[in-house]
Design an enzyme around this catalytic site. Structure first.
Site, PDB file in Angstrom:
ATOM      1  CB  CYS A   1      -0.875  -0.048   1.251  1.00 45.93           C
ATOM      2  SG  CYS A   1      -1.848   1.437   1.552  1.00 45.93           S
TER       3      CYS A   1
ATOM      4  CB  SER B   1      -0.141   3.770   4.123  1.00 44.50           C
ATOM      5  OG  SER B   1      -1.359   4.344   3.688  1.00 44.50           O
TER       6      SER B   1
ATOM      7  CG  HIS C   1       2.377   8.085   2.515  1.00 36.86           C
ATOM      8  ND1 HIS C   1       2.784   8.986   1.561  1.00 36.86           N
ATOM      9  CD2 HIS C   1       1.056   7.873   2.278  1.00 36.86           C
ATOM     10  CE1 HIS C   1       1.748   9.305   0.783  1.00 36.86           C
ATOM     11  NE2 HIS C   1       0.695   8.634   1.195  1.00 36.86           N
TER      12      HIS C   1
ATOM     13  CG  HIS D   1      -0.654  -1.427   6.233  1.00 33.96           C
ATOM     14  ND1 HIS D   1       0.389  -0.864   5.527  1.00 33.96           N
ATOM     15  CD2 HIS D   1      -1.781  -0.895   5.711  1.00 33.96           C
ATOM     16  CE1 HIS D   1      -0.094  -0.034   4.629  1.00 33.96           C
ATOM     17  NE2 HIS D   1      -1.412  -0.036   4.711  1.00 33.96           N
TER      18      HIS D   1
ATOM     19  CB  CYS E   1      -4.812  -1.757   3.764  1.00 41.07           C
ATOM     20  SG  CYS E   1      -4.833   0.050   3.846  1.00 41.07           S
TER      21      CYS E   1
HETATM   22  N1  LIG Z   1      -7.610   6.930   4.343  1.00 36.58           N
HETATM   23  C1  LIG Z   1      -7.054   5.781   4.660  1.00 36.58           C
HETATM   24  O1  LIG Z   1      -7.404   5.165   5.669  1.00 36.58           O
HETATM   25  C2  LIG Z   1      -6.012   5.197   3.756  1.00 36.58           C
HETATM   26  C3  LIG Z   1      -5.759   3.819   3.779  1.00 36.58           C
HETATM   27  C4  LIG Z   1      -4.841   3.308   2.853  1.00 36.58           C
HETATM   28  C5  LIG Z   1      -4.157   4.135   1.996  1.00 36.58           C
HETATM   29  N2  LIG Z   1      -4.400   5.470   2.052  1.00 36.58           N
HETATM   30  C6  LIG Z   1      -3.731   6.429   1.158  1.00 36.58           C
HETATM   31  O2  LIG Z   1      -4.384   6.412  -0.095  1.00 36.58           O
HETATM   32  C7  LIG Z   1      -3.466   6.908  -1.080  1.00 36.58           C
HETATM   33  C8  LIG Z   1      -3.457   5.962  -2.267  1.00 36.58           C
HETATM   34  O3  LIG Z   1      -2.896   4.725  -1.911  1.00 36.58           O
HETATM   35  P1  LIG Z   1      -2.602   3.605  -3.027  1.00 36.58           P
HETATM   36  O4  LIG Z   1      -1.973   2.474  -2.312  1.00 36.58           O
HETATM   37  O5  LIG Z   1      -3.797   3.401  -3.856  1.00 36.58           O
HETATM   38  O6  LIG Z   1      -1.481   4.375  -3.881  1.00 36.58           O
HETATM   39  P2  LIG Z   1      -0.913   4.072  -5.345  1.00 36.58           P
HETATM   40  O7  LIG Z   1       0.454   4.623  -5.379  1.00 36.58           O
HETATM   41  O8  LIG Z   1      -1.138   2.645  -5.687  1.00 36.58           O
HETATM   42  O9  LIG Z   1      -1.881   4.918  -6.297  1.00 36.58           O
HETATM   43  C9  LIG Z   1      -1.790   6.295  -6.473  1.00 36.58           C
HETATM   44  C10 LIG Z   1      -2.290   6.630  -7.874  1.00 36.58           C
HETATM   45  O10 LIG Z   1      -2.247   8.033  -8.059  1.00 36.58           O
HETATM   46  C11 LIG Z   1      -1.721   8.321  -9.348  1.00 36.58           C
HETATM   47  N3  LIG Z   1      -1.125   9.667  -9.283  1.00 36.58           N
HETATM   48  C12 LIG Z   1      -0.010  10.047  -8.605  1.00 36.58           C
HETATM   49  N4  LIG Z   1       0.184  11.358  -8.721  1.00 36.58           N
HETATM   50  C13 LIG Z   1      -0.848  11.844  -9.469  1.00 36.58           C
HETATM   51  C14 LIG Z   1      -1.232  13.137  -9.901  1.00 36.58           C
HETATM   52  N5  LIG Z   1      -0.518  14.234  -9.594  1.00 36.58           N
HETATM   53  N6  LIG Z   1      -2.369  13.256 -10.630  1.00 36.58           N
HETATM   54  C15 LIG Z   1      -3.110  12.170 -10.942  1.00 36.58           C
HETATM   55  N7  LIG Z   1      -2.786  10.919 -10.574  1.00 36.58           N
HETATM   56  C16 LIG Z   1      -1.669  10.744  -9.843  1.00 36.58           C
HETATM   57  C17 LIG Z   1      -0.736   7.206  -9.617  1.00 36.58           C
HETATM   58  O11 LIG Z   1      -0.519   7.021 -11.002  1.00 36.58           O
HETATM   59  C18 LIG Z   1      -1.460   6.009  -8.979  1.00 36.58           C
HETATM   60  O12 LIG Z   1      -2.313   5.377  -9.915  1.00 36.58           O
HETATM   61  C19 LIG Z   1      -2.115   7.030  -0.367  1.00 36.58           C
HETATM   62  O13 LIG Z   1      -1.937   8.368   0.078  1.00 36.58           O
HETATM   63  C20 LIG Z   1      -2.295   6.121   0.838  1.00 36.58           C
HETATM   64  O14 LIG Z   1      -1.435   6.460   1.907  1.00 36.58           O
HETATM   65  C21 LIG Z   1      -5.323   6.007   2.892  1.00 36.58           C
HETATM   66 ZN   LIG Z   2      -2.762   0.812   3.560  1.00 38.96          ZN
END
Ligand SMILES: NC(=O)c1ccc[n+]([C@@H]2O[C@H](COP(=O)([O-])OP(=O)(O)OC[C@H]3O[C@@H](n4cnc5c(N)ncnc54)[C@H](O)[C@@H]3O)[C@@H](O)[C@H]2O)c1
Ligand SMILES: [Zn+2]
Ligand SMILES: [Zn+2]
Length: 362
Positions: free
Chosen positions: A38, A40, A43, A59, A163
């Protein structure tokens, strides 16, 4: 056992021989079957979510119970389980009030002064991420971080539910109520965004617009239910979405976690619409927004944490959704990798070259 250890921020993870303790009271020892990767986790590596090294990340796991500690009544050896970082105490006002994902005890590990669950070859403690640390061959978790699932669910696909799927699907199914026919925008088509997109499809949204900077992801987004796609590298995105929706969408899910994309999400939200912030913006960064824009158009902004889950209730349901064909997980997996390839997997994630990548164990 083998585990990928974060020894420092912004450095490759190191594959080390790590000692895992025996299960104590209320704890369960698992053989890890699979762990999704993920953003995160990335991050944490990059310092946007502070966690103390040395630390084993990961996770988004599924595994099989090997042994249980004293007083464990919910699991027995052989059970197939998914792990979730929102461990619940069961007695606080959030747990008893129906929002266990907000339980303030969720990151409490073993009691201070007791032996660490994980330690390195020299006997020094290693921090366990979110009671899980799934980038490892075994996991030692509180029973209230786990849920039993059907044996016929493939464990590599089950791990995604740990997650990303719970976060994205839950944002659409639990955090907000999306009336059928509503227009929905998903910004970011990674694991989380593609799950939110499927949530919008499952509740019967009308237009579902996927936005990403990697146009190759639009094939997957369309297979999963997107009606339109907007290339984030091509022109004025906010105007493009306003054009497609007649002035702005009813719901916009920001699933990346960048300041500009949060601002775009609010801009794409129509009059009376709701912006749902799912992506994690680094904790040190603030987002300037126009309060007048919110007031005069009665837009709402809400955060969504871990899909507002009640995971013991939600995750078995999401497994059923997969097995009855409503939730598509195979399409979300762009690679299955051994633990040794974890640093290459993070490189792919940084470059946007992956949908969901899954570490699989023998
Ligand atoms: N709220 C929560 O509880 C929770 C839980 C899990 C993950 N997250 C967060 O969710 C976010 C996404 O996680 P993920 O694992 O899907 O990430 P990921 O890296 O798999 O996906 C991110 C996507 O965004 C695109 N992207 C990046 N920069 C961009 C931009 N400027 N414009 C348009 N598209 C862009 C990428 O091409 C990719 O497809 C992260 O910040 C993660 O930490 C939040
Ligand atoms: Zn996560
Ligand atoms: Zn609680």
């Amino acid at each position: 056992m083998k585990a990928a250890v974060m020894r420092a921020n912004n450095a490759p993870l190191e594959i080390e021989d790590v000692t895992i303790d025996d299960p104590g009271p209320g704890e369960v020892l698992l053989k890890t079957a699979a762990s999704g990767i993920c953003h995160s986790d990335l991050h944490v590596i990059e310092g946007g979510l502070p966690m103390p090294p040395p630390c084993v990340l990961g996770h988004e796991p599924a595994g099989i119970v090997e042994a249980v500690g004293e007083g464990v009544t919910d699991f027995q050896p052989g059970d197939h389980v998914i792990g979730c970082l929102t461990s619940f105490c069961g007695v606080c006002r959030f747990c008893t009030g129906g929002r266990p994902y907000l339980c303030p005890t969720q990151f409490a590990g073993r009691n201070p002064g007791t032996r660490a669950r994980l330690s390195d070859a020299k006997g020094n403690p290693i921090f366990q991420f979110a009671n899980l640390s799934s980038f490892a061959e075994k996991m030692l978790c509180p029973q209230r971080s786990l849920v039993k699932i059907r044996d016929d669910m493939p464990l590599d696909r089950a791990s995604l539910i740990g997650c990303g799927v719970t976060t994205g699907l839950g944002a659409a199914l639990n955090t907000v109520h999306i009336p059928a026919g509503s227009s929905v925008v998903i910004i970011g088509c990674g694991g989380v965004g593609l799950a939110a997109l499927q949530g919008a499809r499952i509740v019967g949204a009308g237009k579902i617009i996927a936005v990403d900077a990697q146009a190759w992801k639009f094939d997957i987004a369309k297979q999963l239910g997107a009606t339109d796609c907007v290339d984030a590298t091509d022109g004025d995105l906010v105007a493009a979405v306003q054009g497609l929706t007649g002035g702005g969408a009813d719901f916009v899910f920001e699933c990346i976690g960048l300041v500009p994309t949060v601002q775009q999400a609010i801009g794409m939200t129509g009059r009376g619409g709701t912006t749902v912030l799912v992506g994690v913006v680094p904790v040190t960064q603030l987002v300037p927004i126009s309060a007048a824009d919110l007031v005069l158009q009665e837009k709402k902004i809400t955060g969504s944490y871990m899909g507002s889950n009640r995971f013991r209730f939600d995750m078995p349901k999401y497994v059923d959704f997969y097995l009855d064909g409503r939730l598509h997980l195979d399409e979300m997996i762009s690679a299955r990798l051994p633990l040794e390839d974890i640093n290459a997997a993070f490189d792919h994630m940084r470059k946007g070259e992956a949908a969901r990548q899954v570490i699989v164990f023998d």
